[in-house]
Motif scaffolding. Structure first.
Motif, PDB file in Angstrom:
ATOM      1  N   GLY A 140      -7.970  26.200 -37.396  1.00 31.25           N
ATOM      2  CA  GLY A 140      -6.876  27.164 -37.231  1.00 31.25           C
ATOM      3  C   GLY A 140      -6.844  27.739 -35.833  1.00 31.25           C
ATOM      4  N   GLY A 141      -5.829  28.536 -35.600  1.00 31.42           N
ATOM      5  CA  GLY A 141      -5.618  29.112 -34.285  1.00 31.42           C
ATOM      6  C   GLY A 141      -6.754  30.021 -33.854  1.00 31.42           C
ATOM      7  N   THR A 142      -7.320  30.740 -34.808  1.00 34.17           N
ATOM      8  CA  THR A 142      -8.426  31.627 -34.469  1.00 34.17           C
ATOM      9  C   THR A 142      -9.575  30.813 -33.873  1.00 34.17           C
ATOM     10  N   HIS A 180      -1.981  38.002 -30.527  1.00 35.47           N
ATOM     11  CA  HIS A 180      -2.458  37.900 -31.911  1.00 35.47           C
ATOM     12  C   HIS A 180      -3.825  38.562 -32.092  1.00 35.47           C
ATOM     13  N   SER A 182      -6.317  37.586 -33.439  1.00 34.76           N
ATOM     14  CA  SER A 182      -7.462  36.678 -33.271  1.00 34.76           C
ATOM     15  C   SER A 182      -8.067  36.785 -31.872  1.00 34.76           C
ATOM     16  N   THR A 238       3.214  36.235 -32.781  1.00 34.34           N
ATOM     17  CA  THR A 238       3.422  36.050 -34.211  1.00 34.34           C
ATOM     18  C   THR A 238       4.487  37.002 -34.729  1.00 34.34           C
ATOM     19  N   ASP A 263      -1.893  30.773 -26.144  1.00 38.98           N
ATOM     20  CA  ASP A 263      -1.978  30.775 -27.597  1.00 38.98           C
ATOM     21  C   ASP A 263      -0.595  30.460 -28.166  1.00 38.98           C
ATOM     22  N   ALA A 265      -0.210  29.062 -31.169  1.00 42.03           N
ATOM     23  CA  ALA A 265      -0.525  28.696 -32.562  1.00 42.03           C
ATOM     24  C   ALA A 265       0.764  28.548 -33.369  1.00 42.03           C
ATOM     25  N   ASP A 292      -0.702  25.286 -33.922  1.00 45.11           N
ATOM     26  CA  ASP A 292      -1.108  25.013 -35.308  1.00 45.11           C
ATOM     27  C   ASP A 292      -0.077  24.097 -35.967  1.00 45.11           C
ATOM     28  N   HIS A 294      -0.056  23.427 -38.880  1.00 44.67           N
ATOM     29  CA  HIS A 294       0.236  24.008 -40.204  1.00 44.67           C
ATOM     30  C   HIS A 294       1.228  25.166 -40.125  1.00 44.67           C
ATOM     31  N   LYS A 295       1.736  25.464 -38.946  1.00 41.00           N
ATOM     32  CA  LYS A 295       2.764  26.505 -38.866  1.00 41.00           C
ATOM     33  C   LYS A 295       4.149  25.869 -38.686  1.00 41.00           C
TER      34      LYS A 295
END
Ligand SMILES: *Cc1c(COP(=O)(O)O)cnc(C)c1O
Length: 462
Positions: A140-142, A180, A182, A238, A263, A265, A292, A294-295
């Protein structure tokens, strides 16, 4: 338990049926959480000495557990940053699992590593990095931000040592106050400080970190500018989808020898649309960036593409040494494990690889564009309703707005009502101390009618 037999055969067909039914739902049911005690009662005890068997376990999942999880791909799930994976990527995730692949090294996973690297090279090309660029897909982005910033500090340390300079009292990451969470978490993990740079609240540059703002904050607030080792710029915040002024930030980082990490993400997927390149201008001058899949790149959890301009610097920071690993470390081949904070890894870049290979990159551009068009529709639809007020013009695909006159409790009740009814998942957020709400549009199946359904659920004043 192991070995192919009648039991595995019947489980395979049960799972095939489940997957087929789930993927055919159009739209899927939104679903949502229930209270822990209710859930425990409904699920019953599932971990037993003898096992409850495949039928029972699958039934508990399908009838009790899955309905207690929000379908991230529901077209009216617009909270946080949702996720809507392509069928190709979801189904290929099953193939990856069935193939028992170790994705950490070339020795063990060459075929998978090759494919992941091809998809990473495509992403690196979008940021106009040189061909020598590369990286790894992390969960993940973190974790992507962590690995990049650990690399940045290692590089700063190395340069210091080369010049015979001592380490600063504290190391500092400079970032926008809108970055973010993170970034702050990564700083805690690394035991470094964060210089949180204020950005304008209003006007054309609202929410955007620029080089001059960065430079002024460092000059005014840090005793020693050489404490900074990296700037973490936002490639799409975000909360609002704001991309920092990367080109002007790169002027400052280059002048000072600081690492520039972007970043992206959530927002990095915007690079797929040439009409958004201007917004990202300067990313080609960064040292690392993340996105990401997944985003906003239509791949299943959990996947963050972490890309370095010079992967060798990441390897210097992350390669693990042990007697049993030297066979890998001495090989000339590319080992994904060496580029982030991990060792064993799933070849989690393969679902994205397969889907991009199947559909082609133009289809990805079209899908991102589709979400941008629905975002523009949503912003217009907010403006058209007198009881709603747009907080900022969307830069990417997040629309932040308020219901004029509402307080936190009103938003909470509205949000909970929509979820309980299975209509939509939309959550409140905060803007400059005020409660507002936002729609994050990353699902190409979200239509203008879905937007209207959500906006129409906000009562007019009076
Ligand atoms: C989501 C997000 C992250 C964190 O990514 P995870 O995959 O949730 O760890 C970091 N930065 C930005 C800008 C994000 O939107």
């Amino acid at each position: 338990m192991h070995g192919w037999g009648e039991q595995a055969e019947s489980l395979l067909s049960a799972i095939e049926d489940y997957v087929r039914d789930r993927l055919r739902m159009d739209p899927p049911t939104l679903d949502g959480p229930i209270e822990p005690a209710d859930l425990a009662a409904r699920a019953g005890r599932t971990i037993t000495t003898d096992g409850i068997g495949e039928q029972a376990a699958l039934r508990v999942f399908g009838e009790v557990l899955a309905p207690a999880t929000i379908s991230t791909d529901h077209p009216r799930n617009l909270a946080f940053i949702p996720s809507a994976a392509t069928e190709a990527s979801l189904l290929f995730d099953l193939v990856v699992a069935a193939s028992s692949i170790y994705g950490g090294s070339w020795l063990e996973g060459a075929g998978a590593v090759h494919a992941e690297n091809e998809v990473l090279a495509w992403l690196a090309g979008l940021s106009r990095y040189p061909e020598s660029a590369g990286g790894v897909v992390v969960p993940g982005g973190t974790q992507g931000n962590l690995a990049a910033l650990v690399t940045a500090r290692q590089w700063a340390r190395h340069q210091r040592a080369e010049r015979g300079l001592p380490e600063p009292r504290r190391w500092v990451i400079a970032t926008s106050e809108e970055s973010h969470s993170s970034i702050w978490h990564v700083a805690r993990v690394m035991d470094v400080d964060v210089l949180s740079v204020e950005v304008p609240a209003e006007g054309a540059g609202a929410g955007r970190l620029t080089g001059p703002l960065l430079e002024a904050a460092v000059r005014e607030r840090l005793p020693h500018t050489d404490e900074v080792f990296a700037v973490a710029a936002a490639g799409g915040t975000t909360n609002y989808g704001i991309v920092d002024a990367l080109d002007s930030i790169a002027d400052v980082t280059q002048r000072n020898g600081w690492w520039l990490h972007v970043d992206g993400a959530y927002g990095g997927a915007g690079l797929l649309c040439p009409e958004l390149w201007e917004v990202f201008a300067g990313i080609e001058r960064s040292d690392s960036w993340i996105v990401d899949p997944h985003k906003w790149l239509f791949a299943p959890y959990d996947a963050c593409a972490l890309i370095y301009r010079e992967p060798r610097l990441a390897r210097a920071a992350h390669v693990q040494h042990a007697s049993y690993l030297e066979v890998l470390n001495e090989s000339p081949h590319f080992n994904p494990s060496d580029y982030a904070v991990h060792l064993s890894r799933r070849a989690r870049g393969l679902p994205l690889w397969f889907s991009v290979a199947v559909h082609g990159t133009d289809a990805y551009t079209a899908a991102v564009r589709q979400t941008m068009a629905v975002t523009a529709y949503a912003a217009d639809a907010v403006r058209a309703r007198p009881h709603l007020a747009l907080i900022r013009e969307p830069m990417l695909s997040v629309v932040v707005f308020e219901r004029v006159g509402w307080e936190q409790a009103d938003y909470d009740a509205w949000s909970q009502g929509l979820l309980a009814a299975g209509t939509a998942f939309v959550t409140p957020t905060r803007h400059r101390g005020r409660t507002v709400t936002r729609l994050a549009i990353v699902n190409p199946r979200t239509t203008p009618a879905d937007i209207d359904t959500v906006l129409d659920s906000l009562p007019a004043c009076g």
